[in-house]
Design a protein around this motif. Sequence first.
Motif, PDB file in Angstrom:
ATOM      1  N   ASP A   1       0.819  -1.217   0.000  1.00  0.00           N
ATOM      2  CA  ASP A   1       0.000   0.000   0.000  1.00  0.00           C
ATOM      3  C   ASP A   1       0.850   1.263   0.000  1.00  0.00           C
ATOM      4  O   ASP A   1       0.332   2.365   0.192  1.00  0.00           O
ATOM      5  CB  ASP A   1      -0.943  -0.001   1.212  1.00  0.00           C
ATOM      6  CG  ASP A   1      -1.951  -1.142   1.141  1.00  0.00           C
ATOM      7  OD1 ASP A   1      -2.443  -1.428   0.026  1.00  0.00           O
ATOM      8  OD2 ASP A   1      -2.230  -1.743   2.196  1.00  0.00           O
ATOM      9  N   ARG A   2       2.160   1.116  -0.155  1.00  0.00           N
ATOM     10  CA  ARG A   2       3.132   2.210  -0.184  1.00  0.00           C
ATOM     11  C   ARG A   2       3.249   2.935   1.147  1.00  0.00           C
ATOM     12  O   ARG A   2       3.580   4.108   1.211  1.00  0.00           O
ATOM     13  CB  ARG A   2       2.834   3.201  -1.315  1.00  0.00           C
ATOM     14  CG  ARG A   2       2.762   2.562  -2.689  1.00  0.00           C
ATOM     15  CD  ARG A   2       4.100   1.952  -3.054  1.00  0.00           C
ATOM     16  NE  ARG A   2       4.012   1.174  -4.294  1.00  0.00           N
ATOM     17  CZ  ARG A   2       4.382  -0.088  -4.406  1.00  0.00           C
ATOM     18  NH1 ARG A   2       4.862  -0.733  -3.365  1.00  0.00           N
ATOM     19  NH2 ARG A   2       4.311  -0.721  -5.536  1.00  0.00           N
ATOM     20  N   LEU A   3       3.017   2.191   2.245  1.00  0.00           N
ATOM     21  CA  LEU A   3       3.176   2.728   3.598  1.00  0.00           C
ATOM     22  C   LEU A   3       4.484   2.201   4.185  1.00  0.00           C
ATOM     23  O   LEU A   3       4.837   1.036   3.972  1.00  0.00           O
ATOM     24  CB  LEU A   3       2.003   2.314   4.478  1.00  0.00           C
ATOM     25  CG  LEU A   3       0.638   2.858   4.032  1.00  0.00           C
ATOM     26  CD1 LEU A   3      -0.476   2.232   4.855  1.00  0.00           C
ATOM     27  CD2 LEU A   3       0.612   4.372   4.140  1.00  0.00           C
ATOM     28  N   PRO A   4       5.209   3.009   4.955  1.00  0.00           N
ATOM     29  CA  PRO A   4       6.458   2.546   5.565  1.00  0.00           C
ATOM     30  C   PRO A   4       6.215   1.361   6.497  1.00  0.00           C
ATOM     31  O   PRO A   4       5.161   1.261   7.134  1.00  0.00           O
ATOM     32  CB  PRO A   4       6.940   3.758   6.367  1.00  0.00           C
ATOM     33  CG  PRO A   4       6.191   4.925   5.834  1.00  0.00           C
ATOM     34  CD  PRO A   4       4.905   4.402   5.294  1.00  0.00           C
ATOM     35  N   PHE A   5       7.191   0.477   6.579  1.00  0.00           N
ATOM     36  CA  PHE A   5       7.083  -0.676   7.470  1.00  0.00           C
ATOM     37  C   PHE A   5       7.101  -0.231   8.924  1.00  0.00           C
ATOM     38  O   PHE A   5       7.911   0.597   9.318  1.00  0.00           O
ATOM     39  CB  PHE A   5       8.213  -1.677   7.230  1.00  0.00           C
ATOM     40  CG  PHE A   5       8.172  -2.300   5.866  1.00  0.00           C
ATOM     41  CD1 PHE A   5       7.066  -3.013   5.437  1.00  0.00           C
ATOM     42  CD2 PHE A   5       9.249  -2.178   5.014  1.00  0.00           C
ATOM     43  CE1 PHE A   5       7.035  -3.587   4.179  1.00  0.00           C
ATOM     44  CE2 PHE A   5       9.235  -2.750   3.757  1.00  0.00           C
ATOM     45  CZ  PHE A   5       8.121  -3.461   3.331  1.00  0.00           C
ATOM     46  N   ASP A   6       6.232  -0.836   9.715  1.00  0.00           N
ATOM     47  CA  ASP A   6       6.091  -0.555  11.147  1.00  0.00           C
ATOM     48  C   ASP A   6       6.524  -1.802  11.897  1.00  0.00           C
ATOM     49  O   ASP A   6       5.931  -2.869  11.721  1.00  0.00           O
ATOM     50  CB  ASP A   6       4.630  -0.216  11.436  1.00  0.00           C
ATOM     51  CG  ASP A   6       4.324   0.060  12.893  1.00  0.00           C
ATOM     52  OD1 ASP A   6       5.080  -0.401  13.776  1.00  0.00           O
ATOM     53  OD2 ASP A   6       3.306   0.714  13.151  1.00  0.00           O
ATOM     54  N   GLY A   7       7.555  -1.694  12.723  1.00  0.00           N
ATOM     55  CA  GLY A   7       8.090  -2.837  13.447  1.00  0.00           C
ATOM     56  C   GLY A   7       7.122  -3.509  14.389  1.00  0.00           C
ATOM     57  O   GLY A   7       7.365  -4.638  14.830  1.00  0.00           O
ATOM     58  N   GLY A   8       6.002  -2.877  14.709  1.00  0.00           N
ATOM     59  CA  GLY A   8       5.001  -3.475  15.580  1.00  0.00           C
ATOM     60  C   GLY A   8       3.920  -4.242  14.837  1.00  0.00           C
ATOM     61  O   GLY A   8       3.044  -4.833  15.454  1.00  0.00           O
ATOM     62  N   LYS A   9       3.985  -4.252  13.497  1.00  0.00           N
ATOM     63  CA  LYS A   9       2.962  -4.932  12.688  1.00  0.00           C
ATOM     64  C   LYS A   9       3.550  -6.154  12.004  1.00  0.00           C
ATOM     65  O   LYS A   9       4.763  -6.329  11.941  1.00  0.00           O
ATOM     66  CB  LYS A   9       2.397  -3.956  11.657  1.00  0.00           C
ATOM     67  CG  LYS A   9       1.652  -2.800  12.306  1.00  0.00           C
ATOM     68  CD  LYS A   9       1.070  -1.870  11.274  1.00  0.00           C
ATOM     69  CE  LYS A   9       0.323  -0.725  11.952  1.00  0.00           C
ATOM     70  NZ  LYS A   9      -0.207   0.228  10.961  1.00  0.00           N
ATOM     71  N   ASN A  10       2.662  -6.989  11.474  1.00  0.00           N
ATOM     72  CA  ASN A  10       3.057  -8.228  10.800  1.00  0.00           C
ATOM     73  C   ASN A  10       2.868  -8.097   9.294  1.00  0.00           C
ATOM     74  O   ASN A  10       1.860  -7.559   8.829  1.00  0.00           O
ATOM     75  CB  ASN A  10       2.238  -9.403  11.320  1.00  0.00           C
ATOM     76  CG  ASN A  10       2.483  -9.648  12.777  1.00  0.00           C
ATOM     77  OD1 ASN A  10       3.615  -9.866  13.201  1.00  0.00           O
ATOM     78  ND2 ASN A  10       1.434  -9.610  13.577  1.00  0.00           N
ATOM     79  N   TYR A  11       3.831  -8.648   8.550  1.00  0.00           N
ATOM     80  CA  TYR A  11       3.828  -8.580   7.092  1.00  0.00           C
ATOM     81  C   TYR A  11       4.212  -9.942   6.514  1.00  0.00           C
ATOM     82  O   TYR A  11       4.848 -10.750   7.194  1.00  0.00           O
ATOM     83  CB  TYR A  11       4.852  -7.560   6.606  1.00  0.00           C
ATOM     84  CG  TYR A  11       4.618  -6.158   7.083  1.00  0.00           C
ATOM     85  CD1 TYR A  11       3.907  -5.245   6.319  1.00  0.00           C
ATOM     86  CD2 TYR A  11       5.120  -5.729   8.315  1.00  0.00           C
ATOM     87  CE1 TYR A  11       3.700  -3.940   6.764  1.00  0.00           C
ATOM     88  CE2 TYR A  11       4.916  -4.434   8.759  1.00  0.00           C
ATOM     89  CZ  TYR A  11       4.201  -3.542   7.981  1.00  0.00           C
ATOM     90  OH  TYR A  11       4.000  -2.266   8.437  1.00  0.00           O
TER      91      TYR A  11
END
Length: 121
Positions: A7-17
């Motif tokens: 979605d062109r959003l920066p990666f957030d270390g608290g979320k899962n990908y």
Amino acid sequence: MTAVDADRLPFDGGKNYTLHLPPNIPVKNFWSVIVYDTQTRSMLQTDHQFPSVSSQNTSLQVNADGSVDVYFGPKAPAGGKESNWVQTIPGKAWFTILRLYGPLEPWFNKTWRPDDIRLVK
């Protein structure tokens, strides 16, 4: 290399990908997916010595069709997928690099490419 999700959003270390690597990864030697800290540009400091997943890992889980799923997040995904997981740190941004050691023609002619990294919702 990418610092944003599908979605062109920066990666957030608290979320899962998740990252899906299609079958027949075009590499002669080996491949790896490594996570880096956006502030220091060095490997992300986690509980693991190397924040990465690699085809050199003997416990790597490969799907029946030869594809590989890589998981990113603060905790390992359920279902015994730890060998395909890269730990991230809540509150820290990150980026990743897919390294192909000995890339083959499908990489250069763009007939093979990894999927975008997707946020697990």
